[in-house]
Design an enzyme around this catalytic site. Structure first.
Site, PDB file in Angstrom:
ATOM      1  N   SER A 128       5.831   0.722   7.139  1.00 16.91           N
ATOM      2  CA  SER A 128       6.228  -0.353   7.426  1.00 16.91           C
ATOM      3  C   SER A 128       8.174  -0.129   8.357  1.00 16.91           C
ATOM      4  O   SER A 128       8.386   1.086   8.151  1.00 16.91           O
ATOM      5  CB  SER A 128       7.532  -0.722   5.953  1.00 16.91           C
ATOM      6  OG  SER A 128       5.990  -1.131   5.210  1.00 16.91           O
ATOM      7  N   LYS A 166       6.083  -8.933   7.402  1.00 18.25           N
ATOM      8  CA  LYS A 166       6.112  -7.511   6.519  1.00 18.25           C
ATOM      9  C   LYS A 166       7.437  -7.875   5.756  1.00 18.25           C
ATOM     10  O   LYS A 166       7.686  -7.613   4.561  1.00 18.25           O
ATOM     11  CB  LYS A 166       6.125  -6.256   6.911  1.00 18.25           C
ATOM     12  CG  LYS A 166       6.201  -4.939   5.764  1.00 18.25           C
ATOM     13  CD  LYS A 166       5.168  -5.964   4.435  1.00 18.25           C
ATOM     14  CE  LYS A 166       5.320  -4.660   3.689  1.00 18.25           C
ATOM     15  NZ  LYS A 166       5.490  -3.334   4.214  1.00 18.25           N
ATOM     16  N   LYS A 218      14.413   0.557   1.267  1.00 18.26           N
ATOM     17  CA  LYS A 218      14.493   0.507   2.713  1.00 18.26           C
ATOM     18  C   LYS A 218      14.185  -0.707   2.501  1.00 18.26           C
ATOM     19  O   LYS A 218      14.810  -1.322   4.825  1.00 18.26           O
ATOM     20  CB  LYS A 218      13.411   1.593   2.986  1.00 18.26           C
ATOM     21  CG  LYS A 218      13.342   1.657   4.853  1.00 18.26           C
ATOM     22  CD  LYS A 218      12.086   2.551   4.804  1.00 18.26           C
ATOM     23  CE  LYS A 218      10.975   2.967   4.484  1.00 18.26           C
ATOM     24  NZ  LYS A 218      10.405   1.669   5.468  1.00 18.26           N
TER      25      LYS A 218
END
Length: 294
Positions: A97, A171, A239
């Site tokens: 990611s 995502k 994050k």
């Protein structure tokens, strides 16, 4: 068709993913910064590489499952990086990611080196990685995705969502939904516990209704049982929410719900709970409300 695959990063998610590729009959060479985390893969026919370039040399496909965009860039594009070790015409699949812009710049660097590129982040956590049922969101050219699809299918369910960078965009959308839902479920559990109801029975009553979800099934149970062993550590959740908000700003968007959720996860990490599962966000709510920590 059996392929030679270099696999970079065999942590909580990467190890079972590499294992599935080995079991599918591919010749897999794995590298991890901490070699002991890759050693157990040998029993599934996965070879161990001494360094990232050794994993990539002669590979048809290189899969990157490292922790962040900067780490991926360091290993792929930094001094002694992986890209120059890859054969022209081979495929780089970045399943980490990372920011959308990072995926797009990696795709440009790969094209300059004569490589195909797919960004293919995943959802499903450790359970999905172990079961081989990950949701895989893939960005790249149709040609690159066609090359990647058989490899990705050994690890889960791949869907081509657009050009390079769009896998990461999907995502981030996934993470916005997941993070917001986890916080809402944490609020609901805190609410019913404080009100005197049995939270396990409330969860049971809600299953099958409009409030049902994978998060209600799995994460509400973690919250009720206070089982916060990390499937998805909170420090990675924050994050992703931060990355989503940053990218939204480049699109001229304000996302008020995600901003509140990001603030709560940031608070949780600042309080020392970043290595716990993201379901432990209920502890941040308990602190705010002066409740005993579970």
């Amino acid at each position: 068709m059996a392929l030679t695959i270099g696999f970079l990063g065999t942590g909580i998610m990467g190890a079972p993913m590499a294992r599935h590729l080995g079991r599918a009959g591919h010749a897999v060479r794995a590298w991890n910064r901490s070699p002991d985390k890759a050693a157990a893969l040998a029993q599934d026919g996965v070879g161990l590489a001494a360094d990232p370039r050794a994993a990539a040399q002669g590979a048809d496909v290189v899969v990157c499952m490292l922790s962040s965009g900067p780490v991926c860039d360091e290993i792929l594009l930094g001094p002694g990086g992986v890209l120059p070790a890859m054969a022209p015409g081979s495929l780089l699949v970045v399943m980490s990611s990372i920011p959308v812009e990072t995926a797009q710049s990696q795709a440009a660097a790969a094209a300059e080196a004569g490589l195909l590129y797919v960004d293919a982040p995943v959802s499903g956590g450790e359970r999905g990685a172990v079961a081989g049922t990950l949701a895989i969101m893939a960005g790249g050219s149709p040609e690159a995705f066609a090359r990647a699809e058989p490899v990705l299918s050994a690890m889960g369910r791949p869907t081509h969502v657009g050009p390079a960078g769009c896998g990461q965009l999907a995502k981030l959308a996934n993470q916005a939904i997941v993070a917001s839902t986890i916080v809402t479920v944490a609020e609901a559990i805190t609410f019913v516990e404080r009100g005197g109801a049995d939270p396990a029975k409330v969860r049971e009553a809600l299953l099958g209704g409009f409030a049902d979800s994978t998060i209600l099934k799995q994460h509400a149970l973690r919250m009720i049982e206070r089982d916060f062993a990390p499937g998805g550590p909170a420090k990675y959740q924050v994050k992703d929410t931060g990355t989503a908000l940053s990218h939204a700003a480049t699109l001229g968007l304000t996302l008020p719900v995600l901003s509140l959720v990001d603030g709560l996860f940031s608070e949780m990490v600042a309080e020392g709970d970043g290595d716990l599962d993201h379901s432990a966000v209920i502890r941040a709510l308990q602190r705010r409300n002066g409740l005993p920590l579970g």
